[in-house]
Write an enzyme that holds these catalytic residues in place. Sequence first.
Site, short mmCIF file in Angstrom:
data_model
loop_
_atom_site.label_atom_id
_atom_site.label_comp_id
_atom_site.label_asym_id
_atom_site.label_seq_id
_atom_site.Cartn_x
_atom_site.Cartn_y
_atom_site.Cartn_z
N ASP A 148 -4.20 -2.24 7.57
CA ASP A 148 -4.72 -3.21 6.60
C ASP A 148 -6.08 -3.76 7.00
OD1 ASP A 148 -2.18 -2.76 5.64
OD2 ASP A 148 -1.76 -4.87 5.21
N ASP A 176 0.45 -17.46 4.82
CA ASP A 176 -0.61 -17.34 5.83
C ASP A 176 -2.00 -17.56 5.26
OD1 ASP A 176 1.00 -17.01 8.02
OD2 ASP A 176 1.00 -14.82 7.94
N ARG A 209 -1.09 -19.67 13.27
CA ARG A 209 -2.22 -19.54 12.35
C ARG A 209 -3.34 -20.54 12.59
NH1 ARG A 209 -0.50 -14.82 12.54
NH2 ARG A 209 0.52 -13.95 10.69
N SER A 217 7.79 -5.57 7.38
CA SER A 217 6.53 -6.19 7.74
C SER A 217 6.82 -7.11 8.91
CB SER A 217 5.97 -6.99 6.56
OG SER A 217 4.83 -7.72 6.95
#
Length: 407
Positions: free
Chosen positions: A17, A128, A99, A183
């Site tokens: 990605d 996110d 994050r 994922s």
Amino acid sequence: MSNKVKRVVLAYSGGLDTSVILKWLQDVYQCEVVTFTADIGQGEELEPARKKALQLGIKKQNIFIEDLREEFVRDFVFPMFRANAVYEGEYLLGTSIARPLIAKHMIEIAKKTGADAISHGATGKGNDQVRFELGAYALKPDVKVIAPWREWDLLSREKLLAYADQHGIPVDFKKRKGASPYSMDANMLHISYEGGILEDPDFAPEDSMWRITVSPEKAPNKPQIVELEYKKGDIVAIDGKKMTPAQVLATLNELGGKHGIGRLDIVENRYVGMKSRGCYETPGGTIMLKGHRAMESLTLDREVLALKDDLMPRYARLVYNGYWFTPERKLLQGLIDASQEYVNGAVRLKLYKGTIMCVGRKSKNSLFDSKVVTFEDDAGAYNQKDAEGFIKLNALRLRIAAKHKRI
């Protein structure tokens, strides 16, 4: 569009990605790309990310790979665990708390390199994107954010692979074949599993999905006692051995994983409005939460503990929703940290087949008074007759309500 951005800092893992995003930024925005790869204990070799970035034309001085493991645990995980933060009663916020750390360093690198934008690989459906961007705006209000998943049409795995082939982006064979049906996100605090077959909330994941914990059925038949030493609410030693924050979490992950501790399968409410099914492994964090609550039970005043418990869900939502760098979280953190002044001592926990039981706790700051609480003769330390008036005063409103048939 191309004139608006000169240099962008990309949160770069080296995977499919973000490698596609790197090339897409170069093509669509015609801008210089700076890559940032954070080591927060995800357990993957990070040098391949440097090699791939170089292959994709990134200048050597524009590639940043930083070991943030100690900072992650010391400045983010530990403060969160002082609050006993749990989202919706179960989730220990493993992805959420990482994050703001990544956002902080993206902005620091942006300032260092003169970048006017940042970019990330979070989708427009998830939490996110909110966490990255709220953190970035709080630290650099004028920063431009580029979120490719909200702009491009590469909305499937097949389209990403086709784009990679078209532009000569190297793709790991396992990624091409689809090694994992999930994922995954990993750091020192946890591993999360979402998507794929887990999108059916009624599907029970196979045991092979879990990476860092054994199943409780296969855990050792003999329990293990571990002693955690606390100073102002943080673990500073395990079984008498002094450790850094990252060493503490790594050690507890190993112990918890060995005994099948920390697996979780939940349906949670994302901030953007939808429900999401996720599976999590948080062995060390699960032990930390149990130990900290045991230490607080001995050392905190009743009403202080109750106030912390009242505020905890609010604090947990702030972390989950991305509001780490905010006045309200900072205010709550100050109150929480002030409460930890006397959270010192040691807790003994028994680990056994997915369970944790506190079997002992001690502290020089203990509020436990054996003279008052004893079932034996207390030599006048507590006058039991006082309880009669205490109960009657508390019952007064109930007796009045009963007379008026309100109960």
